[in-house]
Design a protein around this motif. Structure first.
Motif, PDB file in Angstrom:
ATOM      1  N   ALA A 165     -68.388 -45.509-125.105  1.00 16.63           N
ATOM      2  CA  ALA A 165     -67.308 -46.066-124.283  1.00 16.63           C
ATOM      3  C   ALA A 165     -66.228 -46.749-125.106  1.00 16.63           C
ATOM      4  CB  ALA A 165     -67.876 -47.043-123.262  1.00 16.63           C
ATOM      5  N   GLY A 166     -66.537 -47.106-126.333  1.00 14.77           N
ATOM      6  CA  GLY A 166     -65.532 -47.751-127.163  1.00 14.77           C
ATOM      7  C   GLY A 166     -65.595 -49.271-127.088  1.00 14.77           C
ATOM      8  N   PRO A 167     -64.632 -49.956-127.701  1.00 13.93           N
ATOM      9  CA  PRO A 167     -64.605 -51.423-127.697  1.00 13.93           C
ATOM     10  C   PRO A 167     -64.582 -51.976-126.280  1.00 13.93           C
ATOM     11  CG  PRO A 167     -62.982 -50.529-129.222  1.00 13.93           C
ATOM     12  CD  PRO A 167     -63.490 -49.374-128.425  1.00 13.93           C
ATOM     13  N   GLN A 168     -65.187 -53.140-126.111  1.00 10.88           N
ATOM     14  CA  GLN A 168     -65.292 -53.742-124.787  1.00 10.88           C
ATOM     15  C   GLN A 168     -64.573 -55.090-124.731  1.00 10.88           C
ATOM     16  OE1 GLN A 168     -66.889 -52.205-121.969  1.00 10.88           O
ATOM     17  NE2 GLN A 168     -66.419 -50.603-123.476  1.00 10.88           N
ATOM     18  N   PRO A 169     -63.956 -55.395-123.565  1.00 11.54           N
ATOM     19  CA  PRO A 169     -63.274 -56.683-123.417  1.00 11.54           C
ATOM     20  C   PRO A 169     -64.271 -57.827-123.348  1.00 11.54           C
ATOM     21  CG  PRO A 169     -63.317 -55.519-121.335  1.00 11.54           C
ATOM     22  CD  PRO A 169     -63.875 -54.565-122.352  1.00 11.54           C
ATOM     23  N   SER A 170     -63.840 -58.949-123.836  1.00 11.98           N
ATOM     24  CA  SER A 170     -64.637 -60.172-123.812  1.00 11.98           C
ATOM     25  C   SER A 170     -63.686 -61.345-123.652  1.00 11.98           C
ATOM     26  CB  SER A 170     -65.441 -60.306-125.113  1.00 11.98           C
ATOM     27  OG  SER A 170     -66.097 -61.547-125.189  1.00 11.98           O
ATOM     28  N   PRO A 262     -68.191 -50.286-138.765  1.00  9.73           N
ATOM     29  CA  PRO A 262     -68.367 -48.928-139.300  1.00  9.73           C
ATOM     30  C   PRO A 262     -69.825 -48.578-139.558  1.00  9.73           C
ATOM     31  CG  PRO A 262     -66.492 -49.992-140.336  1.00  9.73           C
ATOM     32  CD  PRO A 262     -67.157 -51.046-139.496  1.00  9.73           C
ATOM     33  N   PHE A 263     -70.587 -49.548-140.012  1.00  9.74           N
ATOM     34  CA  PHE A 263     -72.023 -49.326-140.217  1.00  9.74           C
ATOM     35  C   PHE A 263     -72.721 -49.077-138.882  1.00  9.74           C
ATOM     36  CE2 PHE A 263     -76.392 -50.973-140.749  1.00  9.74           C
ATOM     37  CZ  PHE A 263     -76.825 -50.161-141.775  1.00  9.74           C
ATOM     38  N   GLY A 264     -72.324 -49.833-137.841  1.00 10.50           N
ATOM     39  CA  GLY A 264     -72.912 -49.637-136.527  1.00 10.50           C
ATOM     40  C   GLY A 264     -72.584 -48.273-135.939  1.00 10.50           C
ATOM     41  N   GLU A 265     -71.353 -47.814-136.160  1.00 10.97           N
ATOM     42  CA  GLU A 265     -70.985 -46.475-135.691  1.00 10.97           C
ATOM     43  C   GLU A 265     -71.837 -45.411-136.373  1.00 10.97           C
ATOM     44  OE1 GLU A 265     -66.786 -45.376-134.896  1.00 10.97           O
ATOM     45  OE2 GLU A 265     -66.303 -47.296-135.857  1.00 10.97           O
ATOM     46  N   ALA A 266     -71.973 -45.516-137.689  1.00 13.43           N
ATOM     47  CA  ALA A 266     -72.772 -44.540-138.426  1.00 13.43           C
ATOM     48  C   ALA A 266     -74.231 -44.588-137.991  1.00 13.43           C
ATOM     49  CB  ALA A 266     -72.655 -44.796-139.927  1.00 13.43           C
ATOM     50  N   PHE A 267     -74.737 -45.794-137.761  1.00 10.51           N
ATOM     51  CA  PHE A 267     -76.117 -45.940-137.296  1.00 10.51           C
ATOM     52  C   PHE A 267     -76.306 -45.272-135.938  1.00 10.51           C
ATOM     53  CE2 PHE A 267     -79.145 -48.303-134.664  1.00 10.51           C
ATOM     54  CZ  PHE A 267     -80.296 -48.197-135.425  1.00 10.51           C
ATOM     55  N   GLY A 268     -75.358 -45.495-135.010  1.00 12.12           N
ATOM     56  CA  GLY A 268     -75.459 -44.893-133.688  1.00 12.12           C
ATOM     57  C   GLY A 268     -75.405 -43.380-133.738  1.00 12.12           C
ATOM     58  N   ARG A 269     -74.509 -42.835-134.532  1.00 10.80           N
ATOM     59  CA  ARG A 269     -74.409 -41.374-134.648  1.00 10.80           C
ATOM     60  C   ARG A 269     -75.679 -40.764-135.235  1.00 10.80           C
ATOM     61  NH1 ARG A 269     -69.357 -38.816-134.396  1.00 10.80           N
ATOM     62  NH2 ARG A 269     -67.583 -40.224-134.045  1.00 10.80           N
ATOM     63  N   THR A 270     -76.297 -41.491-136.143  1.00  7.94           N
ATOM     64  CA  THR A 270     -77.467 -40.949-136.837  1.00  7.94           C
ATOM     65  C   THR A 270     -78.739 -41.069-136.019  1.00  7.94           C
ATOM     66  OG1 THR A 270     -76.468 -41.542-138.961  1.00  7.94           O
ATOM     67  CG2 THR A 270     -78.830 -41.085-138.966  1.00  7.94           C
ATOM     68  N   THR A 271     -78.898 -42.151-135.276  1.00  5.62           N
ATOM     69  CA  THR A 271     -80.193 -42.439-134.656  1.00  5.62           C
ATOM     70  C   THR A 271     -80.208 -42.387-133.131  1.00  5.62           C
ATOM     71  OG1 THR A 271     -79.783 -44.840-134.582  1.00  5.62           O
ATOM     72  CG2 THR A 271     -80.774 -43.942-136.603  1.00  5.62           C
ATOM     73  N   LEU A 272     -79.062 -42.507-132.467  1.00  2.00           N
ATOM     74  CA  LEU A 272     -79.065 -42.659-131.014  1.00  2.00           C
ATOM     75  C   LEU A 272     -78.562 -41.441-130.256  1.00  2.00           C
ATOM     76  CD1 LEU A 272     -77.796 -46.360-130.729  1.00  2.00           C
ATOM     77  CD2 LEU A 272     -80.153 -45.520-130.804  1.00  2.00           C
ATOM     78  N   VAL A 273     -78.028 -40.456-130.933  1.00  2.00           N
ATOM     79  CA  VAL A 273     -77.559 -39.234-130.283  1.00  2.00           C
ATOM     80  C   VAL A 273     -78.108 -38.042-131.048  1.00  2.00           C
ATOM     81  CG1 VAL A 273     -75.458 -40.302-129.368  1.00  2.00           C
ATOM     82  CG2 VAL A 273     -75.415 -39.201-131.617  1.00  2.00           C
ATOM     83  N   ASP A 274     -78.101 -36.864-130.408  1.00  2.92           N
ATOM     84  CA  ASP A 274     -78.606 -35.676-131.077  1.00  2.92           C
ATOM     85  C   ASP A 274     -77.564 -35.142-132.067  1.00  2.92           C
ATOM     86  OD1 ASP A 274     -76.698 -34.176-129.611  1.00  2.92           O
ATOM     87  OD2 ASP A 274     -78.111 -33.895-127.968  1.00  2.92           O
ATOM     88  N   GLU A 275     -77.950 -34.097-132.789  1.00  2.00           N
ATOM     89  CA  GLU A 275     -77.087 -33.581-133.856  1.00  2.00           C
ATOM     90  C   GLU A 275     -75.760 -33.041-133.329  1.00  2.00           C
ATOM     91  OE1 GLU A 275     -79.297 -30.720-136.022  1.00  2.00           O
ATOM     92  OE2 GLU A 275     -80.780 -32.144-136.777  1.00  2.00           O
ATOM     93  N   VAL A 276     -75.794 -32.423-132.143  1.00  2.00           N
ATOM     94  CA  VAL A 276     -74.557 -31.874-131.578  1.00  2.00           C
ATOM     95  C   VAL A 276     -73.611 -33.004-131.175  1.00  2.00           C
ATOM     96  CG1 VAL A 276     -73.577 -30.478-129.729  1.00  2.00           C
ATOM     97  CG2 VAL A 276     -75.740 -29.790-130.806  1.00  2.00           C
ATOM     98  N   ALA A 277     -74.143 -33.996-130.461  1.00  3.89           N
ATOM     99  CA  ALA A 277     -73.309 -35.117-130.024  1.00  3.89           C
ATOM    100  C   ALA A 277     -72.798 -35.934-131.198  1.00  3.89           C
ATOM    101  CB  ALA A 277     -74.094 -36.007-129.065  1.00  3.89           C
ATOM    102  N   GLU A 279     -71.533 -34.991-133.825  1.00  2.00           N
ATOM    103  CA  GLU A 279     -70.301 -34.424-134.373  1.00  2.00           C
ATOM    104  C   GLU A 279     -69.113 -34.586-133.436  1.00  2.00           C
ATOM    105  OE1 GLU A 279     -70.206 -33.392-137.390  1.00  2.00           O
ATOM    106  OE2 GLU A 279     -72.363 -33.700-137.655  1.00  2.00           O
ATOM    107  N   ALA A 280     -69.365 -35.130-132.231  1.00  2.00           N
ATOM    108  CA  ALA A 280     -68.282 -35.293-131.256  1.00  2.00           C
ATOM    109  C   ALA A 280     -67.370 -36.448-131.658  1.00  2.00           C
ATOM    110  CB  ALA A 280     -68.860 -35.524-129.867  1.00  2.00           C
ATOM    111  N   ALA A 281     -66.187 -36.473-131.039  1.00  2.00           N
ATOM    112  CA  ALA A 281     -65.225 -37.545-131.288  1.00  2.00           C
ATOM    113  C   ALA A 281     -65.495 -38.692-130.319  1.00  2.00           C
ATOM    114  CB  ALA A 281     -63.802 -37.027-131.121  1.00  2.00           C
ATOM    115  N   PHE A 282     -65.813 -39.866-130.845  1.00  2.00           N
ATOM    116  CA  PHE A 282     -66.060 -41.049-130.031  1.00  2.00           C
ATOM    117  C   PHE A 282     -64.850 -41.979-130.115  1.00  2.00           C
ATOM    118  CE2 PHE A 282     -70.513 -39.849-131.102  1.00  2.00           C
ATOM    119  CZ  PHE A 282     -70.949 -39.629-129.803  1.00  2.00           C
ATOM    120  N   PRO A 283     -64.715 -42.882-129.129  1.00  2.00           N
ATOM    121  CA  PRO A 283     -63.601 -43.842-129.172  1.00  2.00           C
ATOM    122  C   PRO A 283     -63.612 -44.641-130.470  1.00  2.00           C
ATOM    123  CG  PRO A 283     -64.651 -43.887-127.021  1.00  2.00           C
ATOM    124  CD  PRO A 283     -65.514 -43.025-127.889  1.00  2.00           C
ATOM    125  N   GLU A 284     -62.440 -44.971-130.931  1.00  2.00           N
ATOM    126  CA  GLU A 284     -62.309 -45.655-132.222  1.00  2.00           C
ATOM    127  C   GLU A 284     -62.477 -47.155-132.064  1.00  2.00           C
ATOM    128  OE1 GLU A 284     -59.045 -46.051-135.876  1.00  2.00           O
ATOM    129  OE2 GLU A 284     -58.668 -44.745-134.140  1.00  2.00           O
TER     130      GLU A 284
END
Length: 298
Positions: A165-170, A262-277, A279-284
């Motif tokens: 979903a990307g960055p969240q308001p607080s 950036p470390f959290g993004e890489a961690f999420g891509r590696t461990t929380l989604v499958d290989e196809v997902a 490679e998808a473009a996520f919110p910056e």
């Protein structure tokens, strides 16, 4: 010569036929086999007597403990480096259950400890060697496995939501009005909707969850608001925000935002989604800047 002597060779005869470590193993095997032959001849009678005679039961336990201690001691001589003496560690429960006959051996070697300077230097040199290997294929950061062990299920859901979903308001709710011009007091820090939007099972724990994610370097808390002000309209109408606003006569809202590092993004891509997902473009997400991260209070 007894039947046992005819069946079993002498210890010296066995030991002389094998060198080095094999000799130690043969010695242990001879003792163990000899005990087995001697014991098997009277096992039936002694087990039958042990049912009704407590002294016989104790004798059987001690004899078994002696053999186990012999094998353990022989194994220690095989695996311990020369000159290293095992330390004895026996709990009170172990001592009572074995009559004090079984001894557990464990070494304490400062030079081979994982946190000793020689070992740390060797590990550092190994890392540098791997960094020079152009053919090495690193599949993920080595900290990922440890981080997974330190995450609650709700925290994994929150990370996945932030990734997709990307960055969240607080928002922070602080005292305002004329008094706020001189000194503003915090009323409610870091209010957000991450719990509800991510489906967290324990929304009341979200402040603590965010503290842990911040500690692990996966999220950070920006003092800057999101570019779209519409992101804050729903948040500022939430019951907890309204309650904080109405708790004092004068209050004001300070808009902030929650981002993945950036470390959290890489961690999420590696461990929380499958290989196809992955490679998808996520919110910056914004990268944390100097002095831009505040730890929310639970």
């Amino acid at each position: 010569m007894s039947l046992l002597g005819k069946v079993m060779p002498t210890a010296s005869a066995v030991a002389d036929t094998v060198p080095g470590l094999a000799r130690v193993a043969a010695d242990a095997a001879w003792h163990t086999a000899g005990w087995g032959v001697r014991s098997s001849a009277r096992t039936g009678i002694r087990v039958a007597r042990a049912v009704v005679d407590q002294d016989v039961r104790v004798g059987l336990m001690r004899e078994t403990a002696e053999v186990v201690g012999l094998v353990a001691g022989t194994a220690a001589r095989v695996v311990l480096p020369a000159g290293k003496q095992p330390t004895l560690e026996l709990t009170e429960a172990d001592h009572e259950s074995t009559g004090g006959d079984i001894v557990l051996a464990r070494t304490h070697d400062a030079e081979t400890s994982e946190d000793s300077l020689p070992v740390l230097r060797r590990r550092g040199a190994d890392l540098l060697d791997r960094s020079r290997d152009v053919w090495a294929d690193e599949q993920g950061h080595p900290a990922y496995a440890r981080i997974l062990d330190e995450l609650a299920p709700d925290e994994a859901r929150m990370l996945l939501y932030l990734l997709k979903a990307g960055p969240q308001p607080s928002v922070d709710v602080r005292t305002g009005g004329p008094a706020g011009l001189v000194g503003s007091t915090m009323i409610a820090p870091g209010l957000n909707m991450i719990a509800g939007r991510s489906g967290a099972r324990y929304p009341e724990r979200v402040p603590a969850y965010l503290n842990n994610l911040f500690r692990l370097g996966l999220v950070w808390f920006s003092k800057e608001p999101l570019a779209d002000p519409l992101e804050y309209q729903v948040l500022e109408a939430q019951p907890d925000v309204l309650e904080a606003l109405h708790s004092v006569k004068f209050a004001k809202i300070v808009r902030r935002s929650v981002h993945l590092t950036p470390f959290g993004e890489a961690f999420g891509r590696t461990t929380l989604v499958d290989e196809v997902a992955a490679e998808a473009a996520f919110p910056e997400h914004q990268a944390p800047g100097t002095g831009g991260a505040d730890l929310p209070r639970a």
